[in-house]
Design a protein around this motif. Structure first.
Motif, PDB file in Angstrom:
ATOM      1  N   THR A  79       0.951  -1.117   0.014  1.00  0.00           N
ATOM      2  CA  THR A  79       0.121   0.059   0.105  1.00  0.00           C
ATOM      3  C   THR A  79       0.752   1.150   0.152  1.00  0.00           C
ATOM      4  O   THR A  79       2.014   1.179   0.406  1.00  0.00           O
ATOM      5  CB  THR A  79      -0.911   0.015   1.235  1.00  0.00           C
ATOM      6  N   PRO A  80       0.575   2.427  -0.541  1.00  0.00           N
ATOM      7  CA  PRO A  80       1.156   3.687  -0.586  1.00  0.00           C
ATOM      8  C   PRO A  80       1.384   4.248   0.867  1.00  0.00           C
ATOM      9  O   PRO A  80       2.028   5.155   0.925  1.00  0.00           O
ATOM     10  CB  PRO A  80       0.445   4.523  -1.433  1.00  0.00           C
ATOM     11  N   ARG A  81       0.299   3.797   1.714  1.00  0.00           N
ATOM     12  CA  ARG A  81       0.616   4.464   3.297  1.00  0.00           C
ATOM     13  C   ARG A  81       1.817   3.669   3.858  1.00  0.00           C
ATOM     14  O   ARG A  81       1.785   2.440   4.171  1.00  0.00           O
ATOM     15  CB  ARG A  81      -0.661   4.019   3.692  1.00  0.00           C
ATOM     16  N   SER A  82       2.838   4.546   4.136  1.00  0.00           N
ATOM     17  CA  SER A  82       4.120   4.068   4.856  1.00  0.00           C
ATOM     18  C   SER A  82       4.082   4.133   6.317  1.00  0.00           C
ATOM     19  O   SER A  82       5.168   3.875   6.786  1.00  0.00           O
ATOM     20  CB  SER A  82       5.325   4.768   4.156  1.00  0.00           C
ATOM     21  N   PHE A  83       2.661   4.595   7.080  1.00  0.00           N
ATOM     22  CA  PHE A  83       2.975   4.757   8.268  1.00  0.00           C
ATOM     23  C   PHE A  83       3.204   3.369   9.045  1.00  0.00           C
ATOM     24  O   PHE A  83       2.878   2.347   8.618  1.00  0.00           O
ATOM     25  CB  PHE A  83       1.761   5.612   8.700  1.00  0.00           C
ATOM     26  N   THR A  84       3.583   3.575  10.226  1.00  0.00           N
ATOM     27  CA  THR A  84       3.817   2.499  11.087  1.00  0.00           C
ATOM     28  C   THR A  84       3.251   2.579  12.525  1.00  0.00           C
ATOM     29  O   THR A  84       3.386   3.764  12.933  1.00  0.00           O
ATOM     30  CB  THR A  84       5.115   1.867  11.429  1.00  0.00           C
ATOM     31  N   TYR A  85       2.848   1.719  13.330  1.00  0.00           N
ATOM     32  CA  TYR A  85       2.406   1.815  14.588  1.00  0.00           C
ATOM     33  C   TYR A  85       2.856   0.390  15.438  1.00  0.00           C
ATOM     34  O   TYR A  85       2.854  -0.666  14.985  1.00  0.00           O
ATOM     35  CB  TYR A  85       0.962   2.196  14.800  1.00  0.00           C
ATOM     36  N   GLU A  86       2.812   0.618  16.772  1.00  0.00           N
ATOM     37  CA  GLU A  86       3.077  -0.550  17.406  1.00  0.00           C
ATOM     38  C   GLU A  86       1.883  -0.986  18.453  1.00  0.00           C
ATOM     39  O   GLU A  86       1.158   0.051  19.045  1.00  0.00           O
ATOM     40  CB  GLU A  86       4.336  -0.540  18.281  1.00  0.00           C
ATOM     41  N   VAL A  87       1.577  -2.138  18.449  1.00  0.00           N
ATOM     42  CA  VAL A  87       0.586  -2.766  19.518  1.00  0.00           C
ATOM     43  C   VAL A  87       1.196  -3.844  20.272  1.00  0.00           C
ATOM     44  O   VAL A  87       1.519  -4.958  19.661  1.00  0.00           O
ATOM     45  CB  VAL A  87      -0.722  -2.976  18.912  1.00  0.00           C
TER      46      VAL A  87
END
Length: 527
Positions: free
Chosen positions: A168-176
């Motif tokens: 996907t063109p969305r390159s954000f990351t997050y942690e859970v």
């Protein structure tokens, strides 16, 4: 104890559907803190979320399996590869021709829908009234063709047959909970619920959906009432192909492409397990069962050093899921009961012709020619050729005879026949390593393989249908990845056996002797 469990199951089955679903949901929620407290590494929220995300892909494939099963009363073994070729087309458009992700993705779905329609029109309709066994075998063949296309299409673009390159063109990351998620995971969490909601609206809010539900109850009656069953069958295959393509393309950024071919059996096993838990009937249950199994799989990987142990868990899920089901047939099952058998047997030679000299001597001549050719074969071949063309051919012929008995006579399919071969081989090798004679080791190996067959056969054959294919496949995957893997059970896998004697006097190390003995066993099996 057994009576108490039986009474509890009876009370559970007597509840309303909403009450049963609520109890199952509460049990699943209650199992989380219990698992977190008892497992060695616990069960953090990140692992649960990752399992739910990856399980959504299996759930979507399970929905496709249930759709095809309800429409055609077959286990569709093309589900893992039904949309993979179309998905690879979308990936090539994205990576080779630099198409936008949000344009390539729907194009892949459209190509899959067209492929599903073509498969139904060109193949499935031709076997519409054929025995379900024949149609199921057709899906196995189609799975091989589609898998080959999944590998071949990237080569046409000059790309590797196995790879990745779709994101996907969305390159954000997050942690859970210690797990890192990105836009690819978010895309799965967005698309999967939307796809399930759209399917629910289609089945309940459109005329075609109503017709599909009517045909799934009783196809013959629906046809008598004017429902276009064959046209609706095409729509079902189109929908199943769309779900397969979405599952493939959503998972490609995380799993890559070409992997479903490299491990086609393992690719479809989670979806099959989820569909079995849903009794091959309920679409929402199939999806949520896939999510649940995804969580279980990630929990096993988080707490175990063996990445293959999750295959063992799926085998247990399939066996227990079938054992807990009652053989309560719907109208469609009852109407199709006779269609589970195979094709009509070839009629024997009429008694009036059977004893004519020309018939008798032709039969004897053919048998004598075959026997002379088989006995003289080692004289014309090298040692390695005797092993490859002679001994292995005789061994494969014995396995083929077992499939003739199982499929040709009983109308059942086994997709894990070589798992039984492996179990028998390990049993015999252990006995030979301990000094047993081959004359005793062979019956012992047969008994061990037979017990394994009973273990996976009894749960499957309690339910009308070709579920033996499901349980045997569920055995074949962990047999190759775990049970017969030297990395986990080196002590029971002796490797090569140097001392092979028959009746303590005939050595079978020489290839010629082993070939003749294998030929003798083959003749005995045929007789």
């Amino acid at each position: 104890m057994v009576n108490a469990v039986s009474d509890a199951l009876q009370r559970y089955r007597s509840l309303e559907p909403w009450a049963r679903n609520g109890l199952v949901g509460l049990a699943v929620l209650a199992s989380w803190p219990i698992a977190a407290a008892t497992l060695d590494s616990g069960l953090p929220p990140g692992v649960v979320l990752l399992g739910a995300v990856m399980g959504s892909l299996s759930g979507m494939s399970a929905v496709g399996l249930v759709l095809i099963y309800r429409a055609a009363r077959i286990v569709n073994f093309t589900q893992a590869t039904l949309g993979s070729a179309a998905g690879v087309v979308a990936i090539m458009l994205f990576s080779a021709w630099n198409w936008n992700y949000f344009l390539a993705f729907p194009v892949g779905i459209l190509v899959a829908v067209g492929a599903g329609a073509a498969i139904d029109v060109l193949v499935i309709r031709r076997f519409f009234w054929a025995p379900r066994l024949i149609l199921t075998l057709a899906t196995i063949g189609l799975a091989q063709i589609l898998g080959g296309m999944e590998i071949g299409i990237p080569v046409l673009w000059g790309r590797p047959a196995i790879g990745s390159g779709f994101a996907t063109p969305r390159s954000f990351t997050y942690e859970v909970g210690g797990q890192t998620f990105n836009g690819n995971h978010a895309m799965i969490m967005i698309v999967a619920p939307i796809a399930m909601g759209a399917l629910a609206w289609f089945l309940k809010g459109t005329d075609a959906g109503t017709g599909i539900r009517a045909a799934s109850e009783n196809a013959e009656r629906a046809m008598l009432l004017g429902v276009p069953v064959r046209r609706l069958s095409t729509i079902v295959w189109m929908v199943a192909a769309a779900f397969s393509a979405m599952s493939f393309m959503l998972g490609a950024p995380l799993l890559g492409y070409g992997t479903s071919v490299a491990g086609s059996s393992a690719a479809i096993l989670p979806a099959l397990a989820a569909a079995v838990l849903a009794r091959m009937e309920r679409l929402p249950k199939a999806f949520f069962a896939g999510v649940f199994l995804g969580i279980v799989t990630q929990a096993v990987k988080w707490n175990s050093d063996s990445l293959s142990f999750s295959d063992v868990i799926l085998l247990g899920v399939v066996l227990v899921g079938l054992l807990l089901q009652r053989d309560k047939l719907s109208r469609a099952d009852d109407a199709a009961a006779s269609s589970w058998v195979g094709a009509r047997e070839t009629p024997p030679v009429p008694s009036e012709l059977r004893h004519l000299p020309e018939v008798v001597w032709v039969r004897r001549g053919l048998l004598a020619a075959a026997a002379a050719f088989a006995l003289a074969l080692p004289s014309f071949l090298t040692v390695s050729q005797v092993n490859l063309l002679g001994t292995l051919t005789a061994m494969y012929a014995i396995v083929a005879i077992s499939l003739v008995v199982l499929t040709g006579w009983a109308g059942q399919i086994s997709l894990g026949q070589f798992a039984f071969v492996g179990i028998g081989a390990v049993a015999a090798a252990n006995m030979l390593s301990n000094g047993w004679d081959l004359f005793l080791a062979l019956p012992f190996a047969a008994v061990c393989a037979g017990l394994a067959a009973v273990a996976v056969g009894l749960p499957a054959l309690r339910i009308r249908g070709l579920f033996l294919a499901v349980t045997s496949l569920a055995l074949a995957v962990p047999a190759a990845s775990y049970f017969l893997n030297p990395a986990y059970f080196k002590s029971i896998l002796p490797g090569t056996v140097d001392r092979v004697l028959l009746l303590e006097r005939f050595p079978l190390i020489e290839e010629d002797n082993l070939y003749r003995f294998s030929l003798l066993v083959l003749v005995g099996v045929i007789v």
